[in-house]
Design a protein around this motif. Structure first.
Motif, mmCIF file in Angstrom:
data_model
loop_
_atom_site.group_PDB
_atom_site.id
_atom_site.type_symbol
_atom_site.label_atom_id
_atom_site.label_comp_id
_atom_site.label_asym_id
_atom_site.label_seq_id
_atom_site.Cartn_x
_atom_site.Cartn_y
_atom_site.Cartn_z
ATOM 1 N N TRP A 176 0.836 -1.197 0.000
ATOM 2 C CA TRP A 176 0.000 0.000 0.000
ATOM 3 C C TRP A 176 0.872 1.249 0.000
ATOM 4 N N PRO A 177 0.569 2.224 -0.827
ATOM 5 C CA PRO A 177 1.345 3.476 -0.810
ATOM 6 C C PRO A 177 1.098 4.252 0.477
ATOM 7 N N LEU A 178 2.052 5.112 0.816
ATOM 8 C CA LEU A 178 1.965 5.924 2.027
ATOM 9 C C LEU A 178 1.755 7.387 1.643
ATOM 10 N N ALA A 179 0.770 8.012 2.249
ATOM 11 C CA ALA A 179 0.553 9.436 2.001
ATOM 12 C C ALA A 179 1.714 10.242 2.576
ATOM 13 N N GLY A 215 2.360 -10.764 3.614
ATOM 14 C CA GLY A 215 1.957 -9.360 3.550
ATOM 15 C C GLY A 215 3.166 -8.444 3.509
ATOM 16 N N HIS A 216 3.031 -7.316 2.838
ATOM 17 C CA HIS A 216 4.130 -6.373 2.668
ATOM 18 C C HIS A 216 3.643 -4.959 2.964
ATOM 19 N N GLY A 217 4.510 -4.166 3.553
ATOM 20 C CA GLY A 217 4.224 -2.761 3.774
ATOM 21 C C GLY A 217 3.529 -2.494 5.096
ATOM 22 N N VAL A 218 3.936 -1.383 5.736
ATOM 23 C CA VAL A 218 3.409 -1.093 7.077
ATOM 24 C C VAL A 218 1.942 -0.672 7.043
ATOM 25 N N ALA A 219 1.517 0.009 5.980
ATOM 26 C CA ALA A 219 0.112 0.441 5.922
ATOM 27 C C ALA A 219 -0.807 -0.769 5.877
ATOM 28 N N ASN A 246 -4.224 5.200 -0.805
ATOM 29 C CA ASN A 246 -3.387 4.712 0.291
ATOM 30 C C ASN A 246 -4.194 3.970 1.360
ATOM 31 N N ASP A 247 -5.451 3.695 1.063
ATOM 32 C CA ASP A 247 -6.308 2.902 1.954
ATOM 33 C C ASP A 247 -7.038 1.894 1.075
ATOM 34 N N ARG A 248 -6.418 0.735 0.930
ATOM 35 C CA ARG A 248 -6.888 -0.234 -0.058
ATOM 36 C C ARG A 248 -7.943 -1.176 0.517
ATOM 37 N N ARG A 249 -8.827 -0.620 1.316
ATOM 38 C CA ARG A 249 -9.964 -1.411 1.792
ATOM 39 C C ARG A 249 -11.091 -1.354 0.773
ATOM 40 N N ILE A 250 -11.779 -2.469 0.614
ATOM 41 C CA ILE A 250 -13.009 -2.531 -0.168
ATOM 42 C C ILE A 250 -14.136 -2.834 0.799
#
Length: 735
Positions: free
Chosen positions: A59-62, A162-166, A274-278
């Motif tokens: 997930w990208p970080l803002a 899983g990858h990334g802190v977000a 940056n919030d990849r929730r569906i």
């Protein structure tokens, strides 16, 4: 010269790898109440073992989350801002310790070197380590320290693929990464060193991770990043941590696969970049209840040849799908891997309502017309029960699901017109000529998917407005469009919800009758290969299919004897209906029409058999009777009193004429009550209800009155309080 050439090649190769690249961000799907539903990842191969795997996150970080950044640097690269990508001091220290001490070897990989490795994972070797060092220097030189750190926090592995802190913050703690406590940040920062060993959903993995997290907290306290009080609080939180619940998909794997397909097709939007929730419309609690009921009823029907089941539940108006069961079990050897909500099957009679709706739309049919249910001879069409009921009103013909009137009506309106109308409803997308299906498309020859049938019935329930089914709260759907007039849609709904009109084909108080208003239609395909039921109340639409994956026949298993029972159980569960409950509700009547009671010509003075119908005012004098005798229908709409005063006609909606009711002696007296309600008149008038000629209660026309039932035969009537207008007397028997 060789050294110069080698250095030049190394520099060129390092610069070519210096661009910051990350895989596509995955998504996490949550149900409407925030419960984990599934993850949607990308299939990759492990660079070392070459085995397939699915990766999540990225997930990208803002912006860089400061607590997470500080905890990570404390463990991974304390001098990050003091070196160009390679820490020579750390390299020398690691080399000395590895030469002088035994045991686990110490590394000196910096944040930048780990980014270089994660961007292009290759088998580990001295040459590759040298290339990572060169690439790390190039990455920092080209992108700067902040961008390099942010990229590490996006790529680093945090366990369970899983990858990334977000992603990790949301997956493990269900919160944004910015909201992590110091203890949670330290715990996550510990994992990338060994994601497999530090699986924090297990006791052993959590113990290793918390030990390293305590080291991070100590380092942060030494550096002055946190005070003594914050450090103590973080240690206490780490001491009380328990293994985090492992997120598991629901049993209905088809549901997870549907969301994966929606995401790949761009039809399921995430909350933000940056919030990849569906956010799904599915209610997992309802999904579990529906799956349990589907399995239970399927087990009862297996002895009659049923092997698979599919159920969908949709909320009215919004078309939000709250349950979607594609089969009894994805792993069921009886074709369980097929999602039968998306498989074309013969829909039986479930398309008949749309044949009638189009006839009303085209003006070919009126509610007071008569349709012949008689042997058709050369056409070869017969009724499923082998019987013929003679002349029927459209309400009776549809409610009794008679094949002969439906196919004759389709022929009158036209094959092409019906074929195109069903395509416009999304029930098929065939480009073949309508003649290839013929008039039998009214009785199951046109294969359809359960999800498409559900969408078409949702348009019926929603006054003729067609909307796509919604699987997420933020999905991209086509604009709603009108496919039927309000008049036609409400007429069909009233016919499908009329238990009196279903006689004699479907007896009263069976699986088609509910304690609240429900429009219901069943379908059975040829040789009992498919059993269907679609039902909608004021709140929900339920669709059920039962059959076999090999399209083999079942043993006399009709829609009403099987699928209707499951649909009834699902709707009763959704409405939390208890035995004995009665909700005095009806569907809204067609606007501009009035209710009349049609009587048999030989019904006598008491009109022993009646049928409620909605007609246009101009049609009241043309009302036909059950047996086809013209202009002898007795209607309160043309009663002298109402005509003389100009008042709206009074028609009792509940109870029905000649109703036989049994009181439950085990219930408290307050529950043994009969609902008295008028059909909507559009007027706000005061009504006097009389029981056996004696006034019982005064109420408004739109108000429901409850009469304590007493055994015996009773006459019920409603009168205007201030005008000589009365309804027809309704007779009931209470036992």
């Amino acid at each position: 010269m060789s050294l110069i050439l080698c250095a030049a090649w190394l520099s060129h190769e390092a610069l070519s790898r210096a661009e910051l690249i990350s895989p596509r961000a995955s998504a996490i799907v949550y149900d409407r109440n925030g419960a984990f539903l599934t993850q949607i990842g990308d299939k990759t191969r492990d660079p070392t073992t070459k085995t397939p795997r699915v990766d999540y996150g990225y997930w990208p970080l803002a912006s860089i989350p400061q607590r997470m950044a500080r905890a990570t640097l404390a463990l991974e690269d304390g001098r990050f801002y003091d070196h160009p990508g390679v820490d020579m001091r750390a390299l020398l220290r690691a080399a000395w310790r590895n030469l002088t001490t035994r045991g686990r070897r110490e590394g000196a990989s910096t944040i930048a070197m780990q980014v270089a490795r994660m961007q292009g994972e290759r088998p580990r070797s001295f040459a590759e380590k040298l290339m990572q060092a060169a690439t790390a220097i190039a990455i920092v030189a080209r992108n700067g320290h902040e961008a390099t750190l942010a990229h590490y926090l996006r790529l680093a592995p945090y366990g369970l693929n899983g990858h990334g802190v977000a992603h990790a913050a949301r997956f493990y703690f269900d919160k944004p990464v910015e909201d992590l406590s110091w203890a949670q940040a330290a715990l996550l920062a510990a994992i990338p060193q060994s994601p497999g060993r530090m699986n924090i959903s297990r006791e052993s993995g959590l113990a290793l991770a918390t030990a390293r997290a305590r080291h991070a907290v100590a380092r942060l306290e030494e550096e002055g990043a946190i005070g003594a009080a914050q450090a103590a609080l973080a240690r206490a939180e780490l001491d009380h941590m328990r293994p985090l619940d492992a997120k598991r998909r629901p049993e209905t794997l088809h549901l997870a696969l549907r969301y994966e397909a929606l995401a790949r097709e761009g039809l399921a939007r995430t909350v933000a970049d940056n919030d990849r929730r569906i956010n799904a419309t599915i209610d997992l609690a309802v999904e579990r209840d529906v799956l349990h009921l589907a399995r239970r009823y399927l087990s009862n029907f297996r002895r009659r040849g049923a092997r698979q089941v599919a159920v969908m539940v949709v909320e009215r108006a919004s078309n939000a799908v709250i349950a979607d069961v594609g089969s009894s079990d994805y792993n069921d050897p009886q074709a369980g891997a097929f999602d039968f909500t998306r498989v074309r099957r013969s829909p039986g009679s479930t398309l008949k309502p749309f044949i009638y709706a189009l006839a009303f739309e085209r003006g070919v049919l009126k509610t007071t017309d008569l349709l012949n249910d008689i042997p058709e001879g050369a056409s070869g069409v017969s009724n499923a029960d082998g019987l013929y009921l003679g002349p029927l009103t459209p309400r009776q013909a549809l409610a009794n699901s008679r094949n002969v009137p439906a196919t004759n009506l389709l022929r009158r309106v036209g094959l092409e017109a019906n074929f195109n109308f069903l395509r416009d409803l999304g029930l098929h997308d065939f480009e073949t000529p309508a003649e290839s299906f013929g008039i039998s498309m009214a009785i199951g020859a046109l294969p359809a998917r359960l999800e498409d049938v559900m969408r078409a019935y949702a348009a019926l329930a929603d006054d003729g407005i067609m909307r796509e089914l919604a699987f997420t709260r933020d999905d991209a759907r086509r604009p709603a469009r009108r496919v039927l007039s309000v008049d036609s849609a409400r007429l069909i709904a009233s016919m499908l919800s009329d238990p009196q009109a279903r006689l004699p084909s479907f007896p009263r108080y069976g699986p088609l009758e509910y304690p609240f208003a429900v429009a219901v239609k069943t379908g059975t395909s040829q040789a009992y290969r498919d059993a269907w039921t679609i039902a909608f109340s004021h709140r929900f639409i339920v669709g059920v299919w039962l059959g076999r994956g090999d399209a083999g026949p079942m043993r006399s298993m009709t829609g009403v004897s099987s699928a209707a029972r499951l649909a009834h159980a699902v709707l009763a569960k959704l409405h939390d209906a208890k035995p004995g409950d009665i909700a005095p509700e009806t569907f809204a009547p067609p606007p501009g029409r009035i209710a009349i009671d049609l009587c048999r010509a030989d019904g006598g003075a008491d009109c022993a058999q009646t049928l409620r119908e909605w007609v246009k005012p101009a049609e009241t004098r043309e009302a036909a009777t059950y047996d086809g005798s013209p202009a002898q229908g007795r209607s309160m709409a043309t009663a002298p009193d109402s005509q003389a005063t100009g008042a709206a006609p009074l028609v009792i909606a509940t109870p029905e004429h000649n109703t036989h009711i049994w009181r439950n002696p085990e219930q408290p007296e307050r529950f043994n009550r009969l609902a008295l309600k008028l059909a909507p008149t559009g007027a706000d008038a005061q009504i006097v209800w009389t029981i056996d000629g004696e006034p019982f209660a005064t109420a408004q026309a739109n108000e429901t009155v409850f009469w304590p039932m007493t055994p015996g035969r009773h006459r019920i009537q409603a009168r205007l309080a201030l005008a000589p207008v009365a309804s027809r007397t309704v007779k009931v028997v209470i036992e």
